[in-house]
Design a protein around this motif. Sequence first.
Motif, short mmCIF file in Angstrom:
data_model
loop_
_atom_site.label_atom_id
_atom_site.label_comp_id
_atom_site.label_asym_id
_atom_site.label_seq_id
_atom_site.Cartn_x
_atom_site.Cartn_y
_atom_site.Cartn_z
N HIS A 383 66.92 22.56 103.31
CA HIS A 383 65.58 22.09 103.66
C HIS A 383 65.47 20.56 103.56
O HIS A 383 64.86 19.93 104.44
N PHE A 384 66.06 19.98 102.53
CA PHE A 384 65.92 18.55 102.30
C PHE A 384 67.16 17.75 102.72
O PHE A 384 67.22 16.54 102.48
N LYS A 385 68.13 18.43 103.32
CA LYS A 385 69.37 17.79 103.78
C LYS A 385 70.09 17.08 102.62
O LYS A 385 70.46 15.89 102.71
N VAL A 386 70.29 17.81 101.55
CA VAL A 386 70.98 17.32 100.36
C VAL A 386 72.39 17.88 100.36
O VAL A 386 72.60 19.06 100.69
N PRO A 387 73.41 17.10 100.01
CA PRO A 387 74.78 17.61 99.93
C PRO A 387 74.84 18.81 98.98
O PRO A 387 74.47 18.69 97.79
N LEU A 388 75.31 19.95 99.48
CA LEU A 388 75.23 21.19 98.71
C LEU A 388 76.13 21.20 97.48
O LEU A 388 75.67 21.50 96.37
N LYS A 389 77.41 20.90 97.64
CA LYS A 389 78.35 21.03 96.51
C LYS A 389 77.99 20.12 95.34
O LYS A 389 78.00 20.56 94.18
N PRO A 390 77.66 18.84 95.60
CA PRO A 390 77.25 17.99 94.47
C PRO A 390 76.00 18.50 93.77
O PRO A 390 75.88 18.40 92.54
N LEU A 391 75.06 19.07 94.55
CA LEU A 391 73.84 19.61 93.94
C LEU A 391 74.15 20.83 93.09
O LEU A 391 73.64 20.97 91.97
N GLN A 392 75.01 21.69 93.60
CA GLN A 392 75.41 22.87 92.83
C GLN A 392 76.08 22.46 91.51
O GLN A 392 75.81 23.02 90.44
N GLN A 393 76.96 21.45 91.60
CA GLN A 393 77.67 20.99 90.41
C GLN A 393 76.70 20.35 89.42
O GLN A 393 76.82 20.55 88.20
N GLN A 394 75.72 19.60 89.95
CA GLN A 394 74.75 18.95 89.07
C GLN A 394 73.94 19.99 88.28
O GLN A 394 73.71 19.82 87.08
N ILE A 395 73.51 21.03 88.95
CA ILE A 395 72.73 22.07 88.25
C ILE A 395 73.59 22.79 87.22
O ILE A 395 73.14 23.07 86.11
N LYS A 396 74.84 23.03 87.57
CA LYS A 396 75.77 23.66 86.61
C LYS A 396 75.97 22.76 85.40
O LYS A 396 75.94 23.22 84.25
N ASP A 397 76.19 21.48 85.66
CA ASP A 397 76.36 20.52 84.56
C ASP A 397 75.12 20.46 83.69
O ASP A 397 75.20 20.43 82.45
N TRP A 398 73.96 20.42 84.34
CA TRP A 398 72.70 20.34 83.59
C TRP A 398 72.53 21.53 82.65
O TRP A 398 72.16 21.37 81.48
N ASN A 399 72.80 22.69 83.16
CA ASN A 399 72.66 23.88 82.32
C ASN A 399 73.65 23.85 81.16
O ASN A 399 73.37 24.38 80.07
N GLY A 400 74.78 23.20 81.37
CA GLY A 400 75.72 23.00 80.26
C GLY A 400 75.15 22.05 79.22
O GLY A 400 75.32 22.26 78.00
N TYR A 401 74.45 21.01 79.68
CA TYR A 401 73.82 20.08 78.74
C TYR A 401 72.76 20.80 77.90
O TYR A 401 72.62 20.55 76.69
N VAL A 402 72.02 21.69 78.56
CA VAL A 402 70.99 22.46 77.85
C VAL A 402 71.64 23.31 76.76
O VAL A 402 71.17 23.37 75.62
#
Length: 500
Positions: A383-402
């Motif tokens: 929808h927002f034309k965001v690079p998919l793989k980096p976004l997926q990795q960022q969310i995975k990393d974030w949940n690891g930080y949590v």
Amino acid sequence: MTDRRSFLKFGAGAAAAGALFPISSQASNGDTKWDQEYDIIIVGSGFAGLAAAVEAKRLNAKSVVVFEKMGVYGGNSTLNAGQSCFAGTELQTKLGITDSAELMVKDQLKAGRGIASESLLRHSAELGPYVYQMTQDCGVKYRDHIITTGGTSATRSHQTIERSGAGFIQPMLKTARELGVETHNRHKFEHLIRNDNGDVLGVQIRRGYHFGHEDSGELINVRCNKGVLIATGGFGFNVNFRMAQDPTLTAEVGCTNAKGATGDGLIEMLAAGATPVHLAHIQSGPWASPDEGGFGYGAGFSLYNFPHSIAIDRNTGQRFMNEIADRKTRADLELQRRDKDGNPQPALLIAPKAEAQKDPSMKKVLKYNVAWEFDSVEAIAAHFKVPLKPLQQQIKDWNGYVANGTDPQFGKRMDAGRGIKLTAPFIVQRLWPKVHYCQGGIQINTKAEVMAAKTGVPIKGLYAAGEVTGGIHGVSRLGGCSTPECLAFGITAARSMMEA
């Protein structure tokens, strides 16, 4: 008596004001014809003005009047998220939060970047418990949940159940009237009336004023016995004035303020010789949405969700900031989000619906197309034309930080997110700052007395409180800290006038 030419010598901020506006200050040689008379005159009906009105009547002032230039009461104060930072309250203790006025001042001084006023911040913070109780005495109802705002080392932002400044204004206005305070809307402040020594004797008011029709109504002279409090707020909607201080804040930059925030009280006090402080420090709100006007619903949504959500750059799919850093830090970083041609490309705040739905703001932002719901990361990226793989990795990393309780990317306080992970479905809102708060204004002391630029001493009979004052917060004001400051210095002004 200070004339316009000598006034222009007082500083660059004041000079800019003089260049833009036909400034004058009415003087009196004792022959002024008075139409009305009160012990205390309050100009402005926001947090500071109403707090002063209530406190003055508590201290047995015989006659108190509040003049409001707009058709409704409250001004900018009604438009905020209903948050107020207090340290050491019973609610904090109940929720297991350790805090103190000293810690609150320390946080604010850090955000102020070396130019905030420690004495004024300390005065406000230490008066916090009284302010908190007084507002409750007036009928203000607080939620059981305390919000974490940016730049704080303890969770201290208490919020009204209405989640808006009206939660303060309505009960305080009702209480003031019950105590005998006179309130008059459509009464615009025009001038201070002073004697030959520069002492303030009263004010000139345009009664029956209608906003945008500057010659409407009739002029009346109102005498004060104890003092005049100017609590007229900031100048965020005065584009010419704010551009004189910061040329980047053109008409193209949105504003969260009420349209009446044009700096009338500030300009008149400058003409009367008040000391200008930090006029160029104008803060933008990093929680604003470009998809609605004014303060809007998006501000409440992002304020609630920043602690447990991430903000990502659409070009990279990666975080670019600590989502609960101080306002200036975040606003500056958000403004750097651009497309390849240099055009604004608002960042995305991605929140987990499971948590976001616990706050009433979610229904509003979805209803008015300020935010959107997505069932997957892939749907957001498409929808927002965001690079998919980096976004997926960022969310995975974030949940690891949590899970680990630390944020190696930007050092975010992970306890503020209470262990909440970012999982589908998601609610996504765009972020783009709007002009929100003027750190600059006129100088006051801890008695809320207005300081003269020429002499460095208080202007007799003149007091100020709230956003019309300057120098308190320095470069950056922390969220939830203007409300208690406005209330505290409104109360202080009332006490000072009653002691005069």
